[in-house]
Scaffold this motif. Structure first.
Motif, mmCIF file in Angstrom:
data_model
loop_
_atom_site.group_PDB
_atom_site.id
_atom_site.type_symbol
_atom_site.label_atom_id
_atom_site.label_comp_id
_atom_site.label_asym_id
_atom_site.label_seq_id
_atom_site.Cartn_x
_atom_site.Cartn_y
_atom_site.Cartn_z
ATOM 1 N N SER A 153 0.818 -1.220 0.000
ATOM 2 C CA SER A 153 0.000 0.000 0.000
ATOM 3 C C SER A 153 0.849 1.267 0.000
ATOM 4 C CB SER A 153 -0.898 0.018 1.236
ATOM 5 O OG SER A 153 -0.117 0.263 2.404
ATOM 6 N N TRP A 185 -3.733 -8.638 10.068
ATOM 7 C CA TRP A 185 -3.049 -8.560 8.769
ATOM 8 C C TRP A 185 -2.592 -9.974 8.458
ATOM 9 C CZ3 TRP A 185 1.244 -9.441 5.872
ATOM 10 C CH2 TRP A 185 1.561 -8.565 4.822
ATOM 11 N N HIS A 201 1.062 2.440 12.152
ATOM 12 C CA HIS A 201 1.532 1.452 11.177
ATOM 13 C C HIS A 201 1.330 1.996 9.766
ATOM 14 C CE1 HIS A 201 -2.788 0.798 11.405
ATOM 15 N NE2 HIS A 201 -2.707 0.391 10.158
ATOM 16 N N ARG A 242 2.403 -8.507 -3.029
ATOM 17 C CA ARG A 242 2.494 -8.537 -1.566
ATOM 18 C C ARG A 242 1.076 -8.832 -1.080
ATOM 19 N NH1 ARG A 242 1.810 -3.920 2.721
ATOM 20 N NH2 ARG A 242 -0.244 -4.642 2.085
HETATM 21 O O1 AKG Z 1 -1.003 -3.332 4.617
HETATM 22 C C1 AKG Z 1 -0.656 -2.154 4.642
HETATM 23 O O2 AKG Z 1 0.226 -1.732 3.885
HETATM 24 C C2 AKG Z 1 -1.323 -1.188 5.567
HETATM 25 C C3 AKG Z 1 -2.797 -1.413 5.640
HETATM 26 C C4 AKG Z 1 -3.479 -0.578 6.652
HETATM 27 O O3 AKG Z 1 -2.930 0.248 7.276
HETATM 28 C C5 AKG Z 1 -4.918 -0.775 6.935
HETATM 29 O O4 AKG Z 1 -5.595 -1.457 6.168
HETATM 30 O O5 AKG Z 1 -5.400 -0.241 7.945
#
Ligand code: AKG
Ligand code: FE2
Length: 408
Positions: free
Chosen positions: A245, A269, A347, A367
């Motif tokens: 992302s 995740w 994050h 990914r």
């Molecule tokens: O997977 C990622 O790169 C971040 C995704 C994220 O922050 C979210 O979906 O809240």
């Protein structure tokens, strides 16, 4: 009548405490919950609490818990509990002491309270939490995340990846993607194969596919989240990423809204393949969930209260990291690994670099990952105020989607 009692927790969603009168030891009070001048419900102080029994307060069975009904807005500072048939009121502690601050403005979950370790002990003794999540909870409270290695088996992963492929080729009715393709503007549209490897997320695939629900509701994650929420988890928003992302460091509480309690939120995740370095791995600031809240408009954890403050919000996360010594780490997951993050863990998606050269919008290294946001079964995502699509309750997880019914 000498009434003794206390409101121990009042966060806009739940009001907990106890009340008792020495003269009438067998009487169990009924409490009228008053928000300002309006009555929002009643509850009876007849629940058993071990700490009360240990303190010799009656037999311990004089506690109450009131779940504020969904969509009723209760200002914790103005709550009063009236003992039915009297003019006696219980007030939140700070109000009773004449203090100005409302208790537990962002009270969060039990794990966010200063006495969480006592609460963990009590839950463990009662058998409400067993050893496995107890150990994980310690790390979760300390670091703001935990990793559950191999939470989803290879056969299920293969089925999920096949379900994703199917969804791109022949999208089920109602399935949407969020994409910045082809023009850099944000679009919500049905899946279009040309956008698959671009700046695109597939939304709530679980609403259409039982295999995806099975992967999301994997045993280790549900076991852990049930301990975090103290009830069955509710999955309500998921994003499938084909590629990294590259999203800036952020906290989900700014965007992913839970009605009444912004911190009643966690996310998983799930790696759908082995993640290679430099493909835009998930990254995070360890311990950042404990930094002071950034308040939009001086009052809210939700960005909509002051959208213009967004750049300052993002910047504040790096400043917090420097000030409080939060390490920046990345999650080099193997297929089937799950990382669970706390509502307020900072994050993001790290930069895509190296391996595949300079990626263009359509030439990014894969990914494959699936993010799912959760709250507890008794909470509602804010969007439920405006949407009533049928939810699906399974024994280990409730599923609800903003975009349509969750069909079995
Ligand atoms: O997977 C990622 O790169 C971040 C995704 C994220 O922050 C979210 O979906 O809240
Ligand atoms: Fe996020």
């Amino acid at each position: 009548m000498a009434v003794r009692g206390s409101i121990d927790l009042c966060d806009g969603n739940v009001i907990e405490g106890w009340v008792y009168a020495d003269e009438t030891p067998l009487h169990r009070f009924t409490l009228q919950v008053m928000a300002g001048d309006a009555e929002v419900g009643t509850c009876v102080a007849n629940r058993y609490r071990e700490d009360l029994a240990n303190a010799g307060i009656s037999n311990g069975d004089v506690a109450f818990r009131f779940d504020v009904p969904p969509f009723v807005s209760v200002d914790p500072a103005r709550v009063r509990l009236r003992l039915v048939g009297s003019d006696v009121y219980l007030l939140p502690r700070e109000a009773a002491a004449g203090g100005a601050t409302a208790p537990g403005r962002f009270a969060g979950l039990w794990i966010d309270r200063p006495d969480w370790i006592d609460a963990l002990g009590a839950k463990h003794r009662r058998g409400a939490i067993d050893d496995a999540p107890a150990g994980l909870l310690f790390r979760f409270v300390r670091d703001g995340y935990v990793v559950l290695r191999g939470a989803v088996d290879a056969a299920t992963l293969a089925m999920v990846n096949a379900a994703v492929d199917r969804a791109w080729k022949k999208p089920p009715e109602g399935l949407l993607i969020e994409t910045f393709e082809p023009d850099g503007a944000l679009h919500y549209v049905p899946p279009e194969a040309a956008f698959r490897y671009g700046r695109t997320k597939m939304l709530d695939l679980y609403a259409h596919d039982a295999v995806v629900r099975q992967a999301i509701a994997n045993g280790p994650a549900m076991h852990f989240l049930a301990a975090v929420f103290g009830e069955t988890p509710k999955a309500f928003q998921s994003l499938y990423f084909e590629t990294g992302s590259q999203q800036a460091m952020h906290k989900d509480t700014a965007y992913v809204k839970i009605d009444g309690n912004p911190l009643a939120l966690a996310a998983t995740w799930l790696a759908l393949e082995d993640i290679k370095p430099h493909t835009g791995e998930l990254e995070y600031y360890v311990g950042s969930h404990r930094a002071p809240a950034f308040l939009f408009g001086g009052a809210s954890k939700w960005m909509e209260a002051e959208p213009d403050a967004h750049p300052r919000f993002l910047e504040s996360l790096h400043q917090d990291a420097a000030a409080h010594g939060h390490r920046r780490e990345a999650f080099l997951a193997l297929a089937g690994d799950v990382l669970v993050w706390h509502a307020d863990l900072a994050h993001g998606g790290s930069a895509i670099s190296g391996a595949m050269g300079e990626p263009g919008a359509n030439a990014r290294p894969s990914r494959r990952s699936l993010v799912t946001h959760f709250t507890g079964a008794s909470f509602q995502p804010f969007y439920r105020r405006a949407s009533t699509h049928a939810e699906l309750a399974t024994p280990s997880c409730v599923f609800v989607s903003q975009y349509g019914p969750v069909a079995d």
